[in-house]
Design a protein around this motif. Structure first.
Motif, PDB file in Angstrom:
ATOM      1  N   TRP A  11       1.773  37.042  17.096  1.00 31.73           N
ATOM      2  CA  TRP A  11       2.361  35.965  17.893  1.00 31.73           C
ATOM      3  C   TRP A  11       3.055  34.978  16.965  1.00 31.73           C
ATOM      4  O   TRP A  11       2.537  34.655  15.895  1.00 31.73           O
ATOM      5  CB  TRP A  11       1.290  35.213  18.668  1.00 31.73           C
ATOM      6  CG  TRP A  11       0.736  35.918  19.863  1.00 31.73           C
ATOM      7  CD1 TRP A  11       0.194  37.170  19.895  1.00 31.73           C
ATOM      8  CD2 TRP A  11       0.641  35.400  21.187  1.00 31.73           C
ATOM      9  NE1 TRP A  11      -0.232  37.466  21.166  1.00 31.73           N
ATOM     10  CE2 TRP A  11       0.018  36.397  21.988  1.00 31.73           C
ATOM     11  CE3 TRP A  11       0.996  34.199  21.786  1.00 31.73           C
ATOM     12  CZ2 TRP A  11      -0.228  36.218  23.344  1.00 31.73           C
ATOM     13  CZ3 TRP A  11       0.741  34.012  23.147  1.00 31.73           C
ATOM     14  CH2 TRP A  11       0.145  35.019  23.915  1.00 31.73           C
ATOM     15  N   ASP A  27       5.606  31.409  20.504  1.00 34.60           N
ATOM     16  CA  ASP A  27       5.011  32.230  21.566  1.00 34.60           C
ATOM     17  C   ASP A  27       3.830  31.500  22.203  1.00 34.60           C
ATOM     18  O   ASP A  27       3.651  31.526  23.431  1.00 34.60           O
ATOM     19  CB  ASP A  27       4.529  33.574  21.013  1.00 34.60           C
ATOM     20  CG  ASP A  27       5.663  34.519  20.663  1.00 34.60           C
ATOM     21  OD1 ASP A  27       6.777  34.338  21.187  1.00 34.60           O
ATOM     22  OD2 ASP A  27       5.430  35.422  19.834  1.00 34.60           O
ATOM     23  N   LYS A  37       3.626  30.201  26.050  1.00 31.66           N
ATOM     24  CA  LYS A  37       2.528  30.628  26.911  1.00 31.66           C
ATOM     25  C   LYS A  37       1.833  29.425  27.543  1.00 31.66           C
ATOM     26  O   LYS A  37       1.524  29.434  28.742  1.00 31.66           O
ATOM     27  CB  LYS A  37       1.523  31.443  26.081  1.00 31.66           C
ATOM     28  CG  LYS A  37       0.238  31.814  26.815  1.00 31.66           C
ATOM     29  CD  LYS A  37       0.476  32.791  27.935  1.00 31.66           C
ATOM     30  CE  LYS A  37      -0.850  33.258  28.523  1.00 31.66           C
ATOM     31  NZ  LYS A  37      -0.655  34.162  29.681  1.00 31.66           N
ATOM     32  N   THR A  96       1.219  28.220  31.370  1.00 31.92           N
ATOM     33  CA  THR A  96      -0.150  28.025  31.860  1.00 31.92           C
ATOM     34  C   THR A  96      -0.357  26.645  32.446  1.00 31.92           C
ATOM     35  O   THR A  96      -0.966  26.488  33.508  1.00 31.92           O
ATOM     36  CB  THR A  96      -1.164  28.254  30.719  1.00 31.92           C
ATOM     37  OG1 THR A  96      -1.040  29.590  30.237  1.00 31.92           O
ATOM     38  CG2 THR A  96      -2.586  28.011  31.192  1.00 31.92           C
ATOM     39  N   ASP A 123      -5.918  33.789  25.207  1.00 31.44           N
ATOM     40  CA  ASP A 123      -6.200  34.416  26.507  1.00 31.44           C
ATOM     41  C   ASP A 123      -7.399  33.779  27.217  1.00 31.44           C
ATOM     42  O   ASP A 123      -7.678  34.101  28.371  1.00 31.44           O
ATOM     43  CB  ASP A 123      -6.400  35.925  26.366  1.00 31.44           C
ATOM     44  CG  ASP A 123      -7.541  36.295  25.419  1.00 31.44           C
ATOM     45  OD1 ASP A 123      -8.207  35.379  24.892  1.00 31.44           O
ATOM     46  OD2 ASP A 123      -7.759  37.505  25.213  1.00 31.44           O
TER      47      ASP A 123
END
Length: 273
Positions: A45, A49, A53, A57, A246
């Motif tokens: 990553w 990135d 993300k 989110t 994640d």
């Protein structure tokens, strides 16, 4: 006081109370959506990135980070979420950073890391003359501690003439770069085996560990590149407190925020001895 006046007075108090409660609610909402996230960046990553993300989110566009990590590197990324947090990001960009790293001696890389073209260095068949752990530690003590000048690598995000250096490097171009003054505060050898040096290094902001690897290799006339890199600390922040990307979801990201009011007024790493 007449009944009418009491009613009017009561209405005014009710309106004022509602206004105060609304202000408190707005402030609480603001506080809950701005702050700092500690992310453990995975290999592969880019730092952008991670930001992209988190924008998806959180639904918040104003997001930045306190120090780029190369794609091959892992570890701590301090991410500022929201306008109030991004205003304070410079407090952390300039802080000292600590890395766990491995250098591969006897090889060179066009990028200084595993993503470049790797070439062995011709040692003239004198492998037995390569440095042992004691010689490496002596070299570090003599030449790789304290304040020094370092030339940024071509494969970096530094801009010269409006162009990022890595963009020019990919075109096969090399331009003059000014040396930067850096400080290596500590360089602790953990292991040295099969020409792979494992170490923990604490440096000032703006220091390229890849360049330290290359310089150490050149010190012995053998070449070297940065095989692995993991950032474990930025100032007072530790990767042990970071979250995998994640793990950060639309439902829980606010619970991971470090509120501005919880930050030290002056980070320890910015206080000069």
């Amino acid at each position: 006081m007449g009944v009418g006046r009491r009613v009017i007075c009561g209405l005014k108090i009710a309106v004022f109370t509602s206004f105060v409660n609304a202000c408190v609610t707005i402030l609480s909402m603001s506080d809950s959506t701005t702050g700092f996230l500690l992310v453990d960046k995975p290999a592969g990553w880019t730092s952008f990135d991670v930001v992209a993300k988190l924008r998806s989110t959180t639904g918040i566009k104003k997001i930045g980070h306190a120090g780029t990590l190369d794609p091959f590197a892992t570890g701590l990324l301090v991410v500022a979420v929201g306008r109030e947090a991004t205003k304070q990001i410079d407090r952390f960009v300039k802080q000292d950073k600590t890395y766990e790293t491995q250098f591969k001696i006897g090889y060179t890389s066009t990028t200084g890391d595993p993503e470049g073209e790797i070439q062995p260095v011709d040692d003239g068949g004198k492998y037995d003359a390569w440095p042992n752990k004691e010689r490496v530690e002596q070299a570090i003590k003599e030449s790789f501690l304290g304040e020094m000048l370092q030339k940024p690598p071509m494969y970096s995000a530094i801009k010269i003439g409006g162009k990022k250096l890595y963009e020019l490097a990919r075109q096969g171009k090399e331009v003059e770069r000014k040396d930067r003054r850096i400080t290596i505060y500590s360089f602790d050898v953990i292991d040295y085996k099969d020409a792979v040096l494992t170490a923990v290094i604490r440096v000032s902001s703006g220091t390229y560990i890849r360049v330290i690897a290359q310089d150490l290799g050149e010190y012995f006339g053998l070449g070297a590149y940065c095989l692995q890199l993991r950032r474990t600390r930025i100032g007072d922040f530790d990767v042990k407190d970071a979250h995998a990307i994640d793990q950060v979801t639309k439902e829980n990201w606010q619970t991971f925020l470090i509120n501005n009011s919880d930050l030290p007024s002056q980070p320890k790493s910015l206080i000069k001895n």
